[in-house]
Design a protein around this motif. Sequence first.
Motif, PDB file in Angstrom:
ATOM      1  N   GLY A 313     -65.256 -20.989  -6.427  1.00  0.00           N
ATOM      2  CA  GLY A 313     -66.621 -21.390  -6.732  1.00  0.00           C
ATOM      3  C   GLY A 313     -66.993 -22.752  -6.182  1.00  0.00           C
ATOM      4  N   LEU A 314     -66.292 -23.193  -5.148  1.00  0.00           N
ATOM      5  CA  LEU A 314     -66.543 -24.499  -4.541  1.00  0.00           C
ATOM      6  C   LEU A 314     -67.349 -24.339  -3.252  1.00  0.00           C
ATOM      7  CD1 LEU A 314     -62.949 -25.974  -4.961  1.00  0.00           C
ATOM      8  CD2 LEU A 314     -64.996 -26.774  -6.162  1.00  0.00           C
ATOM      9  N   PRO A 315     -68.091 -25.355  -2.848  1.00  0.00           N
ATOM     10  CA  PRO A 315     -68.845 -25.273  -1.599  1.00  0.00           C
ATOM     11  C   PRO A 315     -67.920 -25.234  -0.381  1.00  0.00           C
ATOM     12  CG  PRO A 315     -69.678 -27.054  -2.999  1.00  0.00           C
ATOM     13  CD  PRO A 315     -68.377 -26.607  -3.597  1.00  0.00           C
ATOM     14  N   PHE A 316     -68.255 -24.361   0.552  1.00  0.00           N
ATOM     15  CA  PHE A 316     -67.572 -24.278   1.840  1.00  0.00           C
ATOM     16  C   PHE A 316     -68.386 -25.075   2.844  1.00  0.00           C
ATOM     17  CE2 PHE A 316     -67.578 -22.377   6.054  1.00  0.00           C
ATOM     18  CZ  PHE A 316     -66.240 -22.220   6.352  1.00  0.00           C
ATOM     19  N   GLU A 317     -67.744 -26.036   3.503  1.00  0.00           N
ATOM     20  CA  GLU A 317     -68.462 -26.872   4.454  1.00  0.00           C
ATOM     21  C   GLU A 317     -67.616 -27.113   5.705  1.00  0.00           C
ATOM     22  OE1 GLU A 317     -71.492 -27.730   4.279  1.00  0.00           O
ATOM     23  OE2 GLU A 317     -72.063 -27.724   2.154  1.00  0.00           O
ATOM     24  N   LEU A 318     -68.281 -27.266   6.831  1.00  0.00           N
ATOM     25  CA  LEU A 318     -67.594 -27.575   8.083  1.00  0.00           C
ATOM     26  C   LEU A 318     -67.416 -29.083   8.190  1.00  0.00           C
ATOM     27  CD1 LEU A 318     -69.325 -25.090  10.547  1.00  0.00           C
ATOM     28  CD2 LEU A 318     -67.170 -24.815   9.309  1.00  0.00           C
ATOM     29  N   GLY A 319     -66.362 -29.556   7.571  1.00  0.00           N
ATOM     30  CA  GLY A 319     -66.074 -30.986   7.580  1.00  0.00           C
ATOM     31  C   GLY A 319     -65.344 -31.438   8.823  1.00  0.00           C
ATOM     32  N   LEU A 352     -70.669 -35.805   6.139  1.00  0.00           N
ATOM     33  CA  LEU A 352     -70.434 -34.812   5.105  1.00  0.00           C
ATOM     34  C   LEU A 352     -69.278 -35.192   4.184  1.00  0.00           C
ATOM     35  CD1 LEU A 352     -71.071 -31.882   4.021  1.00  0.00           C
ATOM     36  CD2 LEU A 352     -69.271 -31.099   5.567  1.00  0.00           C
ATOM     37  N   VAL A 353     -68.156 -35.690   4.755  1.00  0.00           N
ATOM     38  CA  VAL A 353     -66.944 -35.869   3.968  1.00  0.00           C
ATOM     39  C   VAL A 353     -66.817 -37.250   3.339  1.00  0.00           C
ATOM     40  CG1 VAL A 353     -65.749 -34.187   5.413  1.00  0.00           C
ATOM     41  CG2 VAL A 353     -65.497 -36.616   5.910  1.00  0.00           C
ATOM     42  N   ALA A 354     -67.592 -38.235   3.789  1.00  0.00           N
ATOM     43  CA  ALA A 354     -67.468 -39.599   3.255  1.00  0.00           C
ATOM     44  C   ALA A 354     -67.716 -39.607   1.750  1.00  0.00           C
ATOM     45  CB  ALA A 354     -68.455 -40.529   3.954  1.00  0.00           C
ATOM     46  N   GLY A 355     -66.761 -40.180   1.022  1.00  0.00           N
ATOM     47  CA  GLY A 355     -66.880 -40.288  -0.423  1.00  0.00           C
ATOM     48  C   GLY A 355     -66.559 -39.016  -1.181  1.00  0.00           C
ATOM     49  N   LYS A 356     -66.145 -37.952  -0.498  1.00  0.00           N
ATOM     50  CA  LYS A 356     -65.902 -36.654  -1.136  1.00  0.00           C
ATOM     51  C   LYS A 356     -64.399 -36.392  -1.301  1.00  0.00           C
ATOM     52  CE  LYS A 356     -70.232 -35.025  -1.138  1.00  0.00           C
ATOM     53  NZ  LYS A 356     -70.927 -35.995  -0.300  1.00  0.00           N
ATOM     54  N   ARG A 357     -64.099 -35.617  -2.352  1.00  0.00           N
ATOM     55  CA  ARG A 357     -62.753 -35.067  -2.522  1.00  0.00           C
ATOM     56  C   ARG A 357     -62.740 -33.724  -1.797  1.00  0.00           C
ATOM     57  NH1 ARG A 357     -62.486 -34.237  -8.679  1.00  0.00           N
ATOM     58  NH2 ARG A 357     -64.543 -33.425  -8.120  1.00  0.00           N
ATOM     59  N   ILE A 358     -61.844 -33.575  -0.840  1.00  0.00           N
ATOM     60  CA  ILE A 358     -61.850 -32.347  -0.043  1.00  0.00           C
ATOM     61  C   ILE A 358     -60.490 -31.669  -0.091  1.00  0.00           C
ATOM     62  CG2 ILE A 358     -63.580 -33.302   1.532  1.00  0.00           C
ATOM     63  CD1 ILE A 358     -61.332 -33.552   3.631  1.00  0.00           C
ATOM     64  N   GLU A 376     -55.200 -37.783   8.299  1.00  0.00           N
ATOM     65  CA  GLU A 376     -55.573 -39.175   8.602  1.00  0.00           C
ATOM     66  C   GLU A 376     -57.022 -39.257   9.086  1.00  0.00           C
ATOM     67  OE1 GLU A 376     -52.543 -40.221  11.404  1.00  0.00           O
ATOM     68  OE2 GLU A 376     -51.299 -41.201   9.872  1.00  0.00           O
ATOM     69  N   MET A 377     -57.456 -38.292   9.868  1.00  0.00           N
ATOM     70  CA  MET A 377     -58.824 -38.271  10.367  1.00  0.00           C
ATOM     71  C   MET A 377     -59.824 -38.186   9.211  1.00  0.00           C
ATOM     72  SD  MET A 377     -60.649 -35.368  12.751  1.00  0.00           S
ATOM     73  CE  MET A 377     -59.279 -35.344  13.896  1.00  0.00           C
ATOM     74  N   MET A 378     -59.491 -37.371   8.213  1.00  0.00           N
ATOM     75  CA  MET A 378     -60.377 -37.227   7.053  1.00  0.00           C
ATOM     76  C   MET A 378     -60.442 -38.516   6.240  1.00  0.00           C
ATOM     77  SD  MET A 378     -61.731 -34.159   7.064  1.00  0.00           S
ATOM     78  CE  MET A 378     -61.920 -34.576   8.787  1.00  0.00           C
ATOM     79  N   ARG A 379     -59.315 -39.169   6.114  1.00  0.00           N
ATOM     80  CA  ARG A 379     -59.309 -40.441   5.364  1.00  0.00           C
ATOM     81  C   ARG A 379     -60.100 -41.504   6.136  1.00  0.00           C
ATOM     82  NH1 ARG A 379     -56.297 -39.719   0.989  1.00  0.00           N
ATOM     83  NH2 ARG A 379     -54.326 -38.547   1.074  1.00  0.00           N
ATOM     84  N   GLU A 380     -59.927 -41.548   7.456  1.00  0.00           N
ATOM     85  CA  GLU A 380     -60.678 -42.511   8.259  1.00  0.00           C
ATOM     86  C   GLU A 380     -62.185 -42.254   8.192  1.00  0.00           C
ATOM     87  OE1 GLU A 380     -59.047 -42.106  12.131  1.00  0.00           O
ATOM     88  OE2 GLU A 380     -57.112 -43.015  11.604  1.00  0.00           O
ATOM     89  N   ALA A 381     -62.556 -40.984   7.954  1.00  0.00           N
ATOM     90  CA  ALA A 381     -63.971 -40.629   7.833  1.00  0.00           C
ATOM     91  C   ALA A 381     -64.527 -40.922   6.443  1.00  0.00           C
ATOM     92  CB  ALA A 381     -64.175 -39.150   8.171  1.00  0.00           C
ATOM     93  N   GLY A 382     -63.669 -41.393   5.534  1.00  0.00           N
ATOM     94  CA  GLY A 382     -64.142 -41.816   4.219  1.00  0.00           C
ATOM     95  C   GLY A 382     -63.895 -40.863   3.079  1.00  0.00           C
ATOM     96  N   ALA A 383     -63.146 -39.780   3.294  1.00  0.00           N
ATOM     97  CA  ALA A 383     -62.842 -38.864   2.187  1.00  0.00           C
ATOM     98  C   ALA A 383     -62.044 -39.608   1.121  1.00  0.00           C
ATOM     99  CB  ALA A 383     -62.045 -37.668   2.706  1.00  0.00           C
ATOM    100  N   SER A 384     -62.435 -39.438  -0.139  1.00  0.00           N
ATOM    101  CA  SER A 384     -61.766 -40.156  -1.220  1.00  0.00           C
ATOM    102  C   SER A 384     -60.429 -39.521  -1.595  1.00  0.00           C
ATOM    103  CB  SER A 384     -62.671 -40.233  -2.445  1.00  0.00           C
ATOM    104  OG  SER A 384     -63.013 -38.929  -2.904  1.00  0.00           O
ATOM    105  N   GLU A 385     -60.327 -38.193  -1.457  1.00  0.00           N
ATOM    106  CA  GLU A 385     -59.071 -37.475  -1.669  1.00  0.00           C
ATOM    107  C   GLU A 385     -58.965 -36.400  -0.597  1.00  0.00           C
ATOM    108  OE1 GLU A 385     -58.605 -35.828  -5.570  1.00  0.00           O
ATOM    109  OE2 GLU A 385     -59.248 -37.676  -6.596  1.00  0.00           O
ATOM    110  N   VAL A 386     -57.744 -36.179  -0.116  1.00  0.00           N
ATOM    111  CA  VAL A 386     -57.517 -35.128   0.879  1.00  0.00           C
ATOM    112  C   VAL A 386     -56.341 -34.270   0.413  1.00  0.00           C
ATOM    113  CG1 VAL A 386     -57.062 -34.570   3.280  1.00  0.00           C
ATOM    114  CG2 VAL A 386     -58.322 -36.655   2.718  1.00  0.00           C
TER     115      VAL A 386
END
Length: 493
Positions: A313-319, A352-358, A376-386
């Motif tokens: 039930g979570l959003p699917f996104e092209l991060g 899309l991913v900045a500040g998000k838990r993905i 590492e790419m996701m963290r550099e883009a600002g994801a709060s959790e990966v």
Amino acid sequence: MTHPFMDADGDKLREECGVFGAINAEKASAATALGLHALQHRGQEAAGITSFDGHDFISRRGLGHVAENFSSPEAIAELPGTMAAGHVRYSTTGGAGLRNVQPLYAELASGGFAIAHNGNISNAQSLRKDLVGKGSIFQSTSDTEVIIHLVATSRYPTVADRLIDALRFVEGAYALIVMTPTGMIACRDPLGIRPLVMGRMGDAVLFASESVAFDVVGAELIREVEPGEIIFVDFAGEIKSLHPFGSRPARPCIFEHVYFSRPDSTFAGHSVYEARKAIGKELAIESPCDVDLVVPVPDSGVPAAIGFAQQSGLPFELGIIRSHYVGRTFIQPSDSARNAGVKRKHNANRALVAGKRIVLIDDSIVRGTTSLKIVEMMREAGASEVHFRVASPPTANSCFYGVDTPERSKLLAARMELDAMREFIKADSLAFVSIDGLYRAVGAKGRNNACPQFCDACFTGDYPTSLTDLAQTERKSDELPFADRSPTDSRAA
């Protein structure tokens, strides 16, 4: 064997090749070239087509993609006739080079003989040594040529009987398309490890590694070639089927569902796309994740990520956005060059991913190097959790049946436990679908440990055939003095 056309780190398993054949087709070579286009994902190192015009066999082979070799009308015009077979390949056994590009062709006492092979013969070196000792002269280093010499030296009266006789000596995996002056022969190993399907287009009979090739050429899928079945098709359109090797429980490669096949193909009676979505759903049930977004690692992780998102039930996104215009990436000598190679293929959708838990969904982890860079790419883009979820069990064993696998010592799951793997790729959490979950996703109740329904040796180490060449290599290594030993590839040489 690692080859120069893999991902930047050789961090994906690669199917060795794909095959396509057509008989009684008005433009057999054109249909074959189109079918090979649909199978390009199965081998991008080289392509070849051999045709038969009723008198002569004509071959055209080249390094590179199908489009680089067979896109012009002139190239197709060089391959006349109503029968043709083609092949796309990566090199595992035998290595790269034009002499190993298939179909392989030989003039036998009975006439021309062309063969296209998907798979790997696990006792090829043993057979080759015996054949050379008896006077055979090999023109390639491909394991496929062993079959030609076995056919040539058989004392049975017909080509069909000689092929059956030859295959009795062969262990491992094979899906073969053979052309002779009297027609086409298609066959599959007794366990059905490698895929092969049969189709029809008007009066023409077609064979291919995947059903999607029939969609592209406008043909109808008839059925799968059964494990251990040999099908003969002549120029009058007569079709004969034999099962000369008896009946054994089939063990098709389960990784076709996970990664190898195109999602618009069917395999073992199931839609590959639906199977991958079902794997994602099993993954969400087994290893849920409290996150904001489900992000696929493109492109192979997309169906599983859709299933994971639907189940949770979570959003699917092209991060992550993938560039489709990079082309083949050569292995690079330095870390900075490797990182650049990954970033040319994948880029974070930062807004899309900045500040998000993905949670990232991928089809597999092999060496782990690409997974690390994507985290590492996701963290550099600002994801709060990966977090990381994998739509297959841990790949802890090499394949000896036609898949280009790193030696076992380089497989992350062979070297580390789960938590160490999580630390290596720097994810907040890591989970793989279970082997039973994978089986449930493809329509089984779970893995029957006494009689597994698929070949899953890359996950379980349960190899369904003998591995003669590997055993001999390991025995020789054990006989060496310690100081003389050097690290070797765990694949059959």
